[in-house]
Design a protein around this motif. Structure first.
Motif: not given
Length: 516
Positions: A336-340, A438-441, A475-478
């Motif tokens: 959910s915090i990784v961009s497409s 990955i983010g943002g923070f 997708s690999v972070y699902q």
């Protein structure tokens, strides 16, 4: 000639035969027999059982079946000559993939490439015996073969003058009168794996799934085939086939090799290979999954092909209990915090084509109130350039936050891989499609705490359940669970949080490489 089927071949020429190519791989007798071992033994004592190899290359499957039938039918048909006549004429059938392999297969099975001659184990009225080959043509529609997807550019009649067409009979709707109305108890084969699609850089399309689909249409009692394992987790043009296979309750056994050389010496097949048993009468979802790592290191598990709330096949049996424990926590996905792809709408050639993107002159210095763009230069080295803030970026998601830019392609898809060092990006930093964001923070502390989590073996174990090639997109972070990044994370904390036991921890610690 009949004595050949009472004694072992020594040496066995089929152990030494060279492969035609990486997509037309000969099956060693040892592998053929391991596949035959999946079948019920009583089949080889049944004089009415029929066997078909629809992609004969060396004839090894039919030859090894013949050996078993010779022994298994000894009581029912005591006379050896009569037994051989029955086996070869009424039980064994094959369709060769080329004229050359038809001759090779007949030589292996009948001890003569022309089984209507006196040197054959048994004499047929026709020169092909029960191993058929007919040179046929592709059927073109829109530049592609409607049956196998081959490209007319590479396999048209003009291009293939004097060469094999590779329009395989079994999957090209070619009728063989002898087999047209037959019901086979067993279909067993090692089909061709791929065909060039006529694209750039020798790109290819898979073809083996067409053989499986066609075989299933014939509704044999059993189907056994050996193929690349890419269909399990990815692979071009295999989405529908993968869905069908993973939801097929007739699959009884999958024997999976991550390293294809364990089956085919000297052949590289990325993603490994597997052979499987499909049983028409089986209807329950439990399948026996065998992970074979070589040297007797085998892990067997009876499980469903798709875990609950999981849309991919997890190949490694040791990961299943870990997946189930993490899934029970019902936490938000890290994805959910990784961009497409193309997080800021910038293509990979952004640094190489100034006119295309209407870029201002390249600035070596940071522009006040501007943007910093990260990407790769002509030598595939990381670089950055600066553009004014009025440049029309297509997307600006999280541009005012702290975030990490991770390479979208890295590693090979092997469990245990390390990550490349990300770019730690501050507000007003963005990147090309070479990276995912990955983010943002809100703070850089949260960003660095997230990186501490990503470096853990636990995190990379969860990524490894889905990552099967170089791709490292969203997708690999699902399956990775989200954490609180107000603090850093260690493996020990994560093992305790998800109640992993000693065996699960030992597996992770042994398989996942440490990161500095």
């Amino acid at each position: 000639m009949s004595s050949l089927y009472e004694n072992a071949y020594n040496p066995d020429v089929l152990e030494c035969i060279a492969n035609l190519s990486n997509d037309e791989v000969f099956t060693p007798p040892k592998v053929a027999n391991a596949m035959l071992d999946l079948l019920p033994k009583e089949l080889f004592s049944d004089p009415d059982a029929t066997f078909l190899d629809p992609a004969c290359k060396s004839g090894v499957f039919l030859r090894e079946i013949a050996k078993r039938l010779v022994v298994g039918l000894a009581e029912k048909i005591p006379d050896l000559e009569e037994r051989l006549e029955h086996i070869f004429k009424k039980q064994l059938f094959g369709i060769a993939i080329t004229e050359l392999t038809s001759l090779l297969s007949r030589r292996s099975v009948y001890c003569s490439k022309y089984p209507n001659c006196k040197y054959s184990v048994v004499q047929f009225d026709r020169a092909e015996g029960n191993i058929f080959f007919q040179s046929i043509k592709h059927t073109w529609a829109g530049g592609k073969c409607k049956y196998c997807g081959a490209s007319e550019k590479g396999y048209g009649e003009e291009e293939r003058k004097g060469l094999e067409s590779h329009a395989y009979q079994f999957i090209h709707n070619a009728t063989i009168e002898e087999l047209k109305n037959m019901k086979f108890d067993v279909i067993i084969s090692n089909p061709p794996y791929q065909l060039s699609d006529g694209g750039a850089q020798a790109s290819a399309i898979p073809i083996y799934h067409h053989f499986i689909q066609q075989a299933i249409k014939l509704q044999p009692r059993y189907l056994v085939m050996i193929t690349p394992s890419r269909w399990m987790t990815g692979g071009r043009g295999l989405d529908n086939f993968r869905t069908d296979m993973l939801s097929d309750n007739h699959l009884s056994v999958i024997h999976d090799f991550k390293d294809a050389s364990l089956c085919f010496t000297g052949v590289e097949i990325k993603g490994g290979v597997n052979y499987f048993l499909w049983d028409r009468l089986k209807t329950n979802p439990i399948c026996t999954i065998i992970n074979d790592f070589g040297n007797g290191n085998i892990n067997t598990c009876n499980r469903k092909l798709l875990e609950d709330n999981c849309d991919v096949f997890i190949r490694n049996n040791d990961l299943i209990s870990i997946f189930r424990k993490v899934e029970q926590a019902k936490e938000k996905s890290f994805s959910s915090i990784v961009s497409s792809m193309k997080p800021y709408g910038l293509r990979g050639d952004f640094f190489k084509n100034q006119d295309k993107y209407n870029l201002p002159p390249i600035s070596e210095k940071e522009i006040k109130d501007g943007y910093t763009i990260h990407g790769l230069d002509d030598k595939q080295k990381r670089c950055c350039r600066y553009i004014p803030k009025d440049y029309p970026l297509p997307k600006k998601d999280n541009i005012d936050k702290y975030k990490m830019f991770m390479p979208r392609n890295q590693g090979e898809g092997e469990l245990g891989e390390t990550f490349s060092q990300p770019i730690f990006a501050k507000p007003n930093d963005c990147c090309t499609e070479t990276f995912v964001v990955i983010g943002g923070f809100e703070t850089d502390t949260e960003m660095y705490n997230c990186w501490s989590y990503m470096k853990t073996k636990f995190f990379r174990t969860m990524v490894g359940m889905k990552k099967n090639d170089q791709g490292c997109g969203q997708s690999v972070y699902q399956f990775v669970p989200m954490q609180d990044f107000s603090k850093p994370w260690t493996d020990e904390e994560l093992y305790a949080k998800y109640a992993l036991d000693e065996q699960e921890i030992a597996f992770i610690e042994s398989m996942i490489r440490p990161m500095e």
